[in-house]
Design an enzyme around this catalytic site. Structure first.
Site, PDB file in Angstrom:
ATOM      1  N   TYR A  70      31.428 -37.021  14.318  1.00 42.12           N
ATOM      2  CA  TYR A  70      31.929 -36.735  12.968  1.00 42.12           C
ATOM      3  C   TYR A  70      31.128 -37.490  11.926  1.00 42.12           C
ATOM      4  CZ  TYR A  70      35.003 -35.667   9.107  1.00 42.12           C
ATOM      5  OH  TYR A  70      35.484 -35.192   7.918  1.00 42.12           O
ATOM      6  N   PHE A 104      19.953 -17.233 -11.780  1.00 40.43           N
ATOM      7  CA  PHE A 104      20.310 -16.735 -10.457  1.00 40.43           C
ATOM      8  C   PHE A 104      21.826 -16.652 -10.417  1.00 40.43           C
ATOM      9  CE2 PHE A 104      21.363 -16.691  -5.984  1.00 40.43           C
ATOM     10  CZ  PHE A 104      20.628 -15.578  -5.621  1.00 40.43           C
ATOM     11  N   THR A 105      22.336 -15.637  -9.736  1.00 44.03           N
ATOM     12  CA  THR A 105      23.764 -15.303  -9.791  1.00 44.03           C
ATOM     13  C   THR A 105      24.692 -16.495  -9.524  1.00 44.03           C
ATOM     14  OG1 THR A 105      23.529 -14.580  -7.508  1.00 44.03           O
ATOM     15  CG2 THR A 105      23.399 -12.872  -9.195  1.00 44.03           C
ATOM     16  N   ASP A 158      15.610 -25.807  -8.134  1.00 47.41           N
ATOM     17  CA  ASP A 158      16.113 -24.900  -7.102  1.00 47.41           C
ATOM     18  C   ASP A 158      14.941 -24.638  -6.162  1.00 47.41           C
ATOM     19  OD1 ASP A 158      16.832 -22.809  -5.467  1.00 47.41           O
ATOM     20  OD2 ASP A 158      18.001 -21.773  -7.002  1.00 47.41           O
ATOM     21  N   LYS A 203      16.477 -19.844   3.664  1.00 46.77           N
ATOM     22  CA  LYS A 203      15.277 -19.063   3.335  1.00 46.77           C
ATOM     23  C   LYS A 203      14.043 -19.754   3.934  1.00 46.77           C
ATOM     24  CE  LYS A 203      18.339 -17.539   0.111  1.00 46.77           C
ATOM     25  NZ  LYS A 203      19.728 -17.989   0.011  1.00 46.77           N
ATOM     26  N   ARG A 250      19.458  -5.432  -7.569  1.00 50.26           N
ATOM     27  CA  ARG A 250      19.235  -6.611  -8.408  1.00 50.26           C
ATOM     28  C   ARG A 250      19.044  -6.136  -9.839  1.00 50.26           C
ATOM     29  NH1 ARG A 250      20.545 -11.440  -5.907  1.00 50.26           N
ATOM     30  NH2 ARG A 250      22.328 -10.161  -6.373  1.00 50.26           N
ATOM     31  N   PHE A 256      28.723  -7.953  -7.631  1.00 55.42           N
ATOM     32  CA  PHE A 256      27.814  -7.147  -6.797  1.00 55.42           C
ATOM     33  C   PHE A 256      28.150  -7.212  -5.316  1.00 55.42           C
ATOM     34  CE2 PHE A 256      26.201 -11.319  -7.728  1.00 55.42           C
ATOM     35  CZ  PHE A 256      25.913 -11.826  -6.468  1.00 55.42           C
TER      36      PHE A 256
HETATM   37  C1  P71 Z   1      19.324 -13.979  -1.532  1.00 56.91           C
HETATM   38  C2  P71 Z   1      20.294 -15.098  -1.603  1.00 56.91           C
HETATM   39  C3  P71 Z   1      21.672 -14.909  -1.042  1.00 56.91           C
HETATM   40  C4  P71 Z   1      22.455 -14.243  -2.112  1.00 56.91           C
HETATM   41  C5  P71 Z   1      23.151 -15.002  -3.028  1.00 56.91           C
HETATM   42  C6  P71 Z   1      23.771 -14.388  -4.094  1.00 56.91           C
HETATM   43  C7  P71 Z   1      23.664 -13.021  -4.249  1.00 56.91           C
HETATM   44  C8  P71 Z   1      23.005 -12.253  -3.310  1.00 56.91           C
HETATM   45  C9  P71 Z   1      22.393 -12.875  -2.254  1.00 56.91           C
HETATM   46  C10 P71 Z   1      20.542 -17.293  -2.507  1.00 56.91           C
HETATM   47  C11 P71 Z   1      20.059 -18.264  -3.408  1.00 56.91           C
HETATM   48  C12 P71 Z   1      18.759 -18.138  -4.014  1.00 56.91           C
HETATM   49  C13 P71 Z   1      18.351 -19.062  -4.955  1.00 56.91           C
HETATM   50  C14 P71 Z   1      17.037 -18.945  -5.608  1.00 56.91           C
HETATM   51  C15 P71 Z   1      20.399 -20.238  -4.716  1.00 56.91           C
HETATM   52  C16 P71 Z   1      20.866 -19.350  -3.780  1.00 56.91           C
HETATM   53  C17 P71 Z   1      22.230 -19.563  -3.208  1.00 56.91           C
HETATM   54  N1  P71 Z   1      19.902 -16.152  -2.290  1.00 56.91           N
HETATM   55  N2  P71 Z   1      19.162 -20.085  -5.286  1.00 56.91           N
HETATM   56  O1  P71 Z   1      18.294 -14.069  -2.208  1.00 56.91           O
HETATM   57  O2  P71 Z   1      17.939 -17.146  -3.684  1.00 56.91           O
HETATM   58  O3  P71 Z   1      22.115 -20.015  -1.913  1.00 56.91           O
HETATM   59  O4  P71 Z   1      23.151 -18.155  -0.596  1.00 56.91           O
HETATM   60  O5  P71 Z   1      22.683 -20.380   0.425  1.00 56.91           O
HETATM   61  O6  P71 Z   1      24.509 -20.146  -1.198  1.00 56.91           O
HETATM   62  O7  P71 Z   1      19.600 -13.009  -0.820  1.00 56.91           O
HETATM   63  P1  P71 Z   1      23.172 -19.654  -0.762  1.00 56.91           P
END
Ligand code: P71
Length: 439
Positions: A54, A106-107, A197, A240, A364, A431
């Site tokens: 833990y 970013f969303t 980021d 990623k 997107r 979305f």
């Molecule tokens: C991608 C994602 C996953 C995603 C997130 C939101 C809407 C659709 C798809 C996530 C990112 C990202 C950047 C630049 C932060 C996050 C959040 N991307 N910054 O591209 O690309 O990270 O998903 O691990 O929580 O499909 P998280």
């Protein structure tokens, strides 16, 4: 493989939203590169070395070492994924009424800034909003725009500037080292922090190596480290670049902020030595970080994306140019000029591509952009895109051929495609779960 008839039923059942499809109904899955890459033999071996204590797991210390060595940040706070880190940094740094400039929204990042009482202001270069501009570093900040924001609101109301390396919503576009250096100089003048980021920082580093004068002899690892060194802290979705199925972190240089973040992580994620990840996942991540900055890996990864991009360009399909690093972005406004943005051209294009071949992509555009918090109106982003996102180490060039041919077929039949109406809209990040019907 599924039949066209099967796919027509499946997408209708999914409310014409590719997020709501079952993966068994998908043939080639280009929804995202997030958590969908293939772990290496070494990463899988790492899973077997999980120390599931833990507190104080040995995998945490390995991960901390990797973050310090490859990225140069002093302190590590693990989180379950990127948005966990965004939540914590937003809550500890943003006060009601604060302004957070950034190189395109970013969303999830923007939502966490808003939930903490802040307001996001876009300061990316104008070229980023133009799919046809060949500007090589569309992730760059327009320093005049940033200066204007500082002059208007005052540095006291700007807790930090949010800088993404590899700007996702612009089409996977890099920021240049020169721009980062200038940004550092400007923010230092006002004592404004840069929160990075770093979700796809190694891909950005590769683009600098390929395109920016003076970096051809530097390794991706060296450039990655130099980018991080120009910033004060970072949020990371490790799903990623670092090729794990789950994981992320917050990294900070400031001791006091780290103390606050480490305290907050125990409320929302887990103890500060695992923050929502299993020990084995931290081990796979530590190994994945090292693999992500290897030049040969990056050449193959980005090379595959460019292979697909070049095929689509040959077919005359409108895409965001220059081709970025993690996917190909179809320009839905140019693809379907007869579908007004109010009828969700990118959403319907992603659905049609799925119906044609079982290839799953992601909208997107206007759906992703959401609504203006104050007026309740849709945001109308200049970029209305469908992202064909390429997972790392998963697909072959033959898969890319199938994808290109299907996009080509849909393009030939584009005049028959009509828009959609939204029939269900959730409050946050619509979305993911919104539903649509044919007009
Ligand atoms: C991608 C994602 C996953 C995603 C997130 C939101 C809407 C659709 C798809 C996530 C990112 C990202 C950047 C630049 C932060 C996050 C959040 N991307 N910054 O591209 O690309 O990270 O998903 O691990 O929580 O499909 P998280």
């Amino acid at each position: 493989m599924t039949s066209r008839d099967h796919r027509e039923k499946a997408i209708k059942k999914a409310g014409f939203n590719t997020f709501l499809l079952q993966s068994k109904d998908v043939y080639i899955d280009l929804l995202t590169d997030s958590g969908t890459s293939a772990m290496s033999d070494r990463q899988w071996a790492g899973l077997m070395m999980g120390d599931e204590a833990y507190a104080g797991s040995r995998n945490f210390y390995h991960l901390e070492e990797a973050v310090q060595h490859f990225y140069g940040y002093k302190h590590l706070v693990p989180t379950h994924q990127g948005r966990g880190a965004e939540h914590i940094i937003s809550q500890i740094m943003i006060k009601e009424g604060d302004i957070i400039p950034g190189n395109m929204y970013f969303t999830t990042t923007k939502l966490h800034q808003e939930l903490a009482g802040g307001k996001f202001v876009d300061v990316i270069v104008e070229e980023a909003h133009d799919p046809d501009s060949l500007y090589p570093f569309k992730g760059d900040v327009d320093l005049d725009k940033l200066q204007a924001v500082i002059d208007e609101y005052g540095a006291d109301r700007i807790p930090y500037i949010a800088i993404a390396t590899t700007v996702n919503m612009a089409g996977g576009q890099p920021i240049s080292m020169k721009n980062m250096q200038e940004l550092r100089a400007l923010t230092d003048k006002y004592g404004i922090k840069i929160i990075h980021d770093m979700t796809r920082v190694a891909e950005n580093a590769f683009m600098i190596q390929q395109k920016e004068a003076g970096y051809q002899d530097k390794s991706v690892a060296e450039i990655t480290r130099a980018l991080c060194d120009l910033t004060d802290g970072a949020t990371m979705s490790a799903k990623k670049d670092a090729m794990v199925n789950i994981g992320g972190f917050l990294a900070l240089n400031d001791d006091k902020l780290f103390d606050e973040a480490r305290n907050m992580v125990v409320i929302f994620e887990g103890l500060h030595t695992y923050g929502g990840m299993a020990g084995r996942d931290m081990e796979a991540l530590a190994i994945g970080i090292a693999e992500s900055v290897q030049d040969d890996h990056m050449k193959a990864r980005v090379g595959q994306v460019h292979y697909l991009g070049n095929k689509l360009l040959e077919f005359g399909v409108p895409i965001v140019k220059p081709v970025g690093t993690h996917g190909i972005f179809l320009d839905a406004k140019a693809f379907l000029p007869h579908v007004a943005q109010d009828y969700f051209p990118a959403q319907v294009l992603a659905a049609e591509l799925y119906i044609d071949s079982g290839v799953r992509a992601m909208e997107r555009g206007i759906v992703s952009a959401g609504r203006n918090k104050e007026t309740g109106e849709h945001h109308y982003p200049k970029l209305e895109l469908v992202r064909l996102t390429i997972p790392r180490r998963v697909y072959t060039q033959a898969h890319m051929d199938v994808v290109a041919e299907s996009v080509g077929t849909v393009y030939e039949n584009r005049e028959k495609i009509n828009g959609l109406k939204m029939v269900y809209e959730p409050k946050y990040l619509r979305f993911f779960q919104a539903r649509f019907e044919k007009l």
